[in-house]
Design a protein around this motif. Sequence first.
Motif, mmCIF file in Angstrom:
data_model
loop_
_atom_site.group_PDB
_atom_site.id
_atom_site.type_symbol
_atom_site.label_atom_id
_atom_site.label_comp_id
_atom_site.label_asym_id
_atom_site.label_seq_id
_atom_site.Cartn_x
_atom_site.Cartn_y
_atom_site.Cartn_z
ATOM 1 N N LEU A 67 -1.309 -2.200 -4.215
ATOM 2 C CA LEU A 67 -0.896 -3.051 -5.427
ATOM 3 C C LEU A 67 -1.257 -4.325 -5.445
ATOM 4 O O LEU A 67 -1.089 -5.036 -4.444
ATOM 5 C CB LEU A 67 0.730 -2.866 -5.178
ATOM 6 N N THR A 75 5.425 -8.701 -8.137
ATOM 7 C CA THR A 75 4.944 -7.249 -8.466
ATOM 8 C C THR A 75 6.097 -6.545 -9.102
ATOM 9 O O THR A 75 6.015 -5.193 -9.832
ATOM 10 C CB THR A 75 4.632 -6.277 -7.492
ATOM 11 N N SER A 117 -3.428 4.076 -2.259
ATOM 12 C CA SER A 117 -3.470 3.129 -3.549
ATOM 13 C C SER A 117 -2.800 1.733 -2.579
ATOM 14 O O SER A 117 -2.153 1.919 -1.707
ATOM 15 C CB SER A 117 -2.643 3.573 -4.505
ATOM 16 N N GLU A 150 -2.452 -1.203 -9.921
ATOM 17 C CA GLU A 150 -2.420 -0.411 -8.984
ATOM 18 C C GLU A 150 -3.905 0.366 -8.594
ATOM 19 O O GLU A 150 -4.205 1.187 -9.696
ATOM 20 C CB GLU A 150 -1.441 0.690 -8.865
ATOM 21 N N VAL A 166 0.229 -6.387 -13.065
ATOM 22 C CA VAL A 166 0.311 -5.574 -11.749
ATOM 23 C C VAL A 166 -0.606 -4.676 -11.944
ATOM 24 O O VAL A 166 -0.579 -3.637 -12.815
ATOM 25 C CB VAL A 166 1.764 -5.138 -11.499
ATOM 26 N N TYR A 191 4.817 0.707 -0.222
ATOM 27 C CA TYR A 191 5.707 0.497 -1.367
ATOM 28 C C TYR A 191 5.551 1.955 -1.805
ATOM 29 O O TYR A 191 4.950 2.897 -1.325
ATOM 30 C CB TYR A 191 5.028 -0.375 -2.509
ATOM 31 N N THR A 200 -2.563 -8.003 -8.137
ATOM 32 C CA THR A 200 -2.179 -8.639 -9.157
ATOM 33 C C THR A 200 -3.119 -9.271 -9.742
ATOM 34 O O THR A 200 -4.367 -9.776 -9.254
ATOM 35 C CB THR A 200 -1.009 -9.960 -8.780
ATOM 36 N N TYR A 235 0.742 -1.205 -0.096
ATOM 37 C CA TYR A 235 -0.048 0.079 0.051
ATOM 38 C C TYR A 235 0.906 1.425 -0.032
ATOM 39 O O TYR A 235 1.986 1.182 0.404
ATOM 40 C CB TYR A 235 -0.904 0.199 1.323
ATOM 41 N N ASP A 236 0.244 2.284 -0.424
ATOM 42 C CA ASP A 236 0.733 3.815 -0.475
ATOM 43 C C ASP A 236 0.025 4.566 0.245
ATOM 44 O O ASP A 236 -1.214 4.742 -0.089
ATOM 45 C CB ASP A 236 1.045 4.212 -1.989
ATOM 46 N N ARG A 271 5.827 4.688 -5.410
ATOM 47 C CA ARG A 271 5.316 4.618 -6.623
ATOM 48 C C ARG A 271 6.843 4.720 -7.434
ATOM 49 O O ARG A 271 7.544 5.668 -6.771
ATOM 50 C CB ARG A 271 4.484 5.565 -7.012
ATOM 51 N N ARG A 287 8.126 -4.906 -7.531
ATOM 52 C CA ARG A 287 8.561 -3.698 -6.555
ATOM 53 C C ARG A 287 8.977 -4.206 -5.042
ATOM 54 O O ARG A 287 9.026 -5.177 -4.663
ATOM 55 C CB ARG A 287 7.034 -3.212 -6.071
ATOM 56 N N ASP A 311 -6.652 2.662 -6.537
ATOM 57 C CA ASP A 311 -7.374 3.561 -5.457
ATOM 58 C C ASP A 311 -7.813 2.593 -4.327
ATOM 59 O O ASP A 311 -8.823 1.767 -4.707
ATOM 60 C CB ASP A 311 -8.254 4.414 -5.955
#
Length: 223
Positions: free
Chosen positions: A87, A131, A85, A186, A184, A162, A89, A79-80, A164, A133, A188
């Motif tokens: 992430l 991902t 947001s 992303e 992947v 994570y 799959t 998450y961010d 962006r 990431r 909201d």
Amino acid sequence: MTGQPGVDIPDARGRTGLDLAGRDLDGNPRVRVREVRVLTSNWFVTRTTTFDFQHSDGTWTTEHRETYDRGDGACILLYDAEARSVLLTRQFRYPVYVNRHPDGMLIEAAAGLLDDDAPEAAIRREAEEETGRPVGEVEHVFDVYMSPGSVTERLHFFAAPYRRGDVVSGARAGLADEGEDIEVLELDVDDALARIGVDIIDAKTIMLLQWAALRGPFAAARS
């Protein structure tokens, strides 16, 4: 005499003694394991176990159960918090496709088996493989038995931030030699929550999204 793979001769993964699982259990005096037979020993193991069970009225009955042992696993919500947001799959899952999912393409949180690693180490590996990431500081959320009637797996749930634009050097989404073809996504977080029961229908992913909204990184904004 020809032996049985996984029992008295090695199976494809070099394992023997798979019929011993459960025979030494003593945590519940109301359960007495009598016999364990290995039905299949390919990548995972299917067993049938006969045991005596003492009911609450004191009577004993003999029961038979089949168990599917694929090892334990882990999953993670990336998450961010600032961007709100997550992430996820999307990849093809044959078991859901054969059970009436329209195309078998399932939206999921990154996940995988432990493969003898510690849960946190395993989920870092799986998240970066799926991902591409890098994973930030990992938080353990809870452990859950996902299908306790027949599947032995215990799933370890994690969450981690994570950023962006960060990408693991040389990474791709999924491992080609394992037949993985992963997209992947992303999303909201509010969009992801609204899609629960629509096209987000994977149990572990729903649980992680609900945790994130109720007690996790997005809880304060919804209170």
